[in-house]
Design an enzyme around this catalytic site. Structure first.
Site, PDB file in Angstrom:
ATOM      1  N   ASN A   4     -17.712 -32.273 -24.554  1.00  0.00           N
ATOM      2  CA  ASN A   4     -17.016 -32.021 -25.817  1.00  0.00           C
ATOM      3  C   ASN A   4     -17.880 -32.381 -27.022  1.00  0.00           C
ATOM      4  OD1 ASN A   4     -14.591 -30.861 -25.096  1.00  0.00           O
ATOM      5  ND2 ASN A   4     -13.504 -32.802 -24.880  1.00  0.00           N
ATOM      6  N   TYR A  12      -8.040 -40.156 -29.046  1.00  0.00           N
ATOM      7  CA  TYR A  12      -8.017 -38.924 -28.252  1.00  0.00           C
ATOM      8  C   TYR A  12      -9.001 -37.963 -28.892  1.00  0.00           C
ATOM      9  CZ  TYR A  12      -3.468 -40.999 -27.073  1.00  0.00           C
ATOM     10  OH  TYR A  12      -2.455 -41.858 -26.701  1.00  0.00           O
ATOM     11  N   GLU A  13      -9.805 -37.270 -28.079  1.00  0.00           N
ATOM     12  CA  GLU A  13     -10.887 -36.466 -28.645  1.00  0.00           C
ATOM     13  C   GLU A  13     -10.392 -35.288 -29.487  1.00  0.00           C
ATOM     14  OE1 GLU A  13     -10.705 -36.640 -24.668  1.00  0.00           O
ATOM     15  OE2 GLU A  13     -12.196 -35.082 -24.379  1.00  0.00           O
ATOM     16  N   SER A  14      -9.117 -34.967 -29.382  1.00  0.00           N
ATOM     17  CA  SER A  14      -8.534 -33.930 -30.232  1.00  0.00           C
ATOM     18  C   SER A  14      -8.565 -34.348 -31.699  1.00  0.00           C
ATOM     19  CB  SER A  14      -7.087 -33.687 -29.809  1.00  0.00           C
ATOM     20  OG  SER A  14      -6.361 -34.911 -29.846  1.00  0.00           O
ATOM     21  N   GLY A  15      -8.684 -35.664 -31.932  1.00  0.00           N
ATOM     22  CA  GLY A  15      -8.710 -36.169 -33.298  1.00  0.00           C
ATOM     23  C   GLY A  15      -7.589 -37.142 -33.605  1.00  0.00           C
TER      24      GLY A  15
END
Lengths: 298, 258
Positions: A103, B51-54
């Site tokens: 990612n 969380y890597e989504s932000g």
């Protein structure tokens, strides 16, 4: 770029040429532009290179529909169920090329593109086969510290497709909730297609410039597209349709089964209004939260 | 006497125990989504999740979450921004503990979620997502996987998420800056990593014998006793409070009871 007129989804997507590279699904499981993706399939625009962090179903659907030649991504599947069968079969049979990222590496590649620089360094990847086997990254010695470091080369997609809560007809965009790698991808892309739940008066957008995520000079086309991210969730508008992901998983184990699924959900639907009538789940926001007022002025 | 529970509920409890009060945890998909919510509701009220989504959170979500981006996980979050923000926290060393899963693991905690071999065939899995980044850069990682012998291998077919160096010394002779794997939790046992970065059996879950766990690995695995850490213990059962929380966060048992 000059200010744009609002286009139909069909017209906007028709501007994407076969063979294009497209970054999408950029906010991870949030705000995935499924409507635009399905329009790509309906128009038969193929030979695409898909770019994204994790693709929660949309890339699998585009692969199943024969639109994809290459994927540059960190993860492709179905977050509710794991495997994306169409992706898996296509990679195993060498029908599509896959360039594996993490990612962070896809984020940095697009960030480098957005910054107009050839690469960005990172402390990630070294020691992994993502580094070793992708054939994309370089190990170098940081000239300042002497540390071993990975260089991630820039990616500049032909298109970024983004679904947002609201946009002006000109293409200025308000977007909220988590954004994943939307910002770097929009900056890196040559063209940006915005699908919006609502096209609103420009005064709505200019009333809150700090919420503007994309400016009209970056945008090639604006489309009003209610429910355009279904089955993914969109903050303030609708919840995730979990059952859709599970049903897709059950129904797409073979190509023939996928074709049947796509006849129903993609090719059998003329527009998003008709599509919305197919949705059985109640995805409405039952506990709305209205953010505190933000004041500007002079 | 604790209530009845599923193996996954015990794994969630064991994963939650790996989050210490004050930690910043990097949470991905599946069981860790529930484990963080249990930890912050019990022994680690000052922990935070990224969380890597932000998304950044310091409280449980008020509703079931299939994914980190489900709207209950956004509501009343500490912040909702983008991935560069979250990954930068990881890269500069702010993440105490990260969670990882794997289809395959070797004795040094290298994990594979990209390509596995099945006979003469190669099977393509979804890939890294943020796992490689977490494995490289978190201070420590906790690995969760079903206890199936085919997953335990001398050499993983693809190193998606790097573990410790095979040359001993854990991460000292390894290019990744993070501390590497600290714990493996399976559906039958928990394991640590010794000073050389090699897996050892720490505890067997209730009703499971240490011998039966050890025979599932294709190499001779040490136990806590072998490396002077005391006897192999029995993994703590989830408490009634933890079970009540797990069932509140996952009311239909989608992640923890199926």
């Amino acid at each position: 770029m000059t200010k744009q007129a609002v286009l139909s989804l069909e017209e906007a997507v028709s501007r994407i040429e076969p063979g294009s590279s497209i970054a999408t699904g950029l906010a991870l499981e949030h705000a995935i532009p499924f409507a635009a993706g399905h329009e790509l399939l309906r128009q038969g625009i193929d030979d695409l290179t898909m770019i994204g962090p994790i693709s929660d179903l949309l890339f699998d659907q585009l692969v199943g529909g024969g639109a994809v030649s290459r994927i540059r991504a960190a993860w492709v599947g179905n977050v509710s169920a794991g495997t994306g069968y169409r992706f898996r079969e296509a990679v195993e049979s060498d029908e599509i090329d896959i360039e594996d990222h993490s990612n962070f590496s896809i984020a940095l590649a697009l960030q480098a593109g957005a910054m107009g620089i050839p690469y960005l360094p990172t402390r990630s990847l070294l020691g992994s086969d993502v580094f070793e086997r992708s054939g994309l990254f370089r190990e170098e010695i940081d000239p300042f510290s002497g540390d071993r470091i990975t260089l991630v080369p820039a990616i500049s997609p032909d298109w970024a497709i983004v679904h947002v809560q609201r946009a002006s007809p000109d293409g200025d965009v308000h977007l909220w909730g988590n954004t994943g790698i939307i910002d770097p991808a929009v900056g890196a892309a040559e063209n940006v297609l915005v699908t919006a739940e609502e096209v609103v008066d420009p005064d709505v957008i200019t009333s809150d410039p700090s919420r503007v995520a994309i400016t009209h000079d970056q945008v090639t086309a604006v489309v009003e597209c209610p429910f355009g991210a279904h089955p993914s969730p969109l903050a303030g508008h609708y919840n995730r349709d979990n059952e859709y992901y599970l049903e897709y998983h059950r129904r797409t184990k073979t190509q023939a089964a996928f074709d049947e699924w796509a006849d129903e959900w993609v090719h059998g639907v003329s527009d998003r209004e008709e599509y919305a009538e197919w949705i059985e789940a109640d995805l409405s926001i039952t506990e709305p939260i209205v953010a505190a007022e933000v004041r500007y002025g002079q | 006497m604790a209530s009845e529970y599923t193996p996954r509920e015990l794994m969630v409890s064991a994963a939650a125990a790996e989050i210490e009060d004050g930690d910043t945890a990097f949470v991905g998909m599946r069981l860790p989504l529930i484990a963080f919510q249990v930890a912050v509701s019990t022994h680690a009220p000052n922990s935070m999740a990224v969380y890597e989504s932000g998304v950044v959170r310091d409280s449980p979500a008020d509703g079931f979450i299939h994914t980190m981006c489900d709207l209950p996980n956004l509501n009343r979050a500490v912040s909702a921004t983008g991935m560069i923000d979250i990954m930068s926290r990881l890269q500069r060393g702010d993440i105490d503990v990260g969670f990882l899963g794997g289809a395959e693991i070797d004795r040094y905690g290298n994990l594979n979620t990209t390509w596995v071999r099945a006979g003469d065939d190669e099977i393509r899995l979804p890939g890294s997502g943020g796992a490689c980044d977490i494995a490289c850069m978190a201070d420590r990682t906790v690995l969760l996987m079903p206890h199936e012998p085919r997953r335990f291998t001398e050499e993983v077919h693809y190193v998606t998420s790097p573990g410790h160096s095979p040359n001993g010394g854990r991460r000292t002779d390894h290019p990744a800056p993070g501390g590497g794997p600290s714990t493996l939790v399976t559906s039958k046992a928990t394991f640590g990593f010794d000073v050389d970065g090699e897996l050892y059996l720490r505890s067997a879950h209730p009703g499971v014998s240490p011998e039966e766990v050890l025979t599932d690995f294709p190499w001779e695995m040490n136990t806590a006793e072998d490396i002077g850490e005391g006897p192999v213990t029995t993994t703590a059962q989830p408490t009634d409070e933890e079970l009540a929380l797990i069932r509140a966060f996952d009311p239909d048992g989608f992640w923890t009871r199926s």
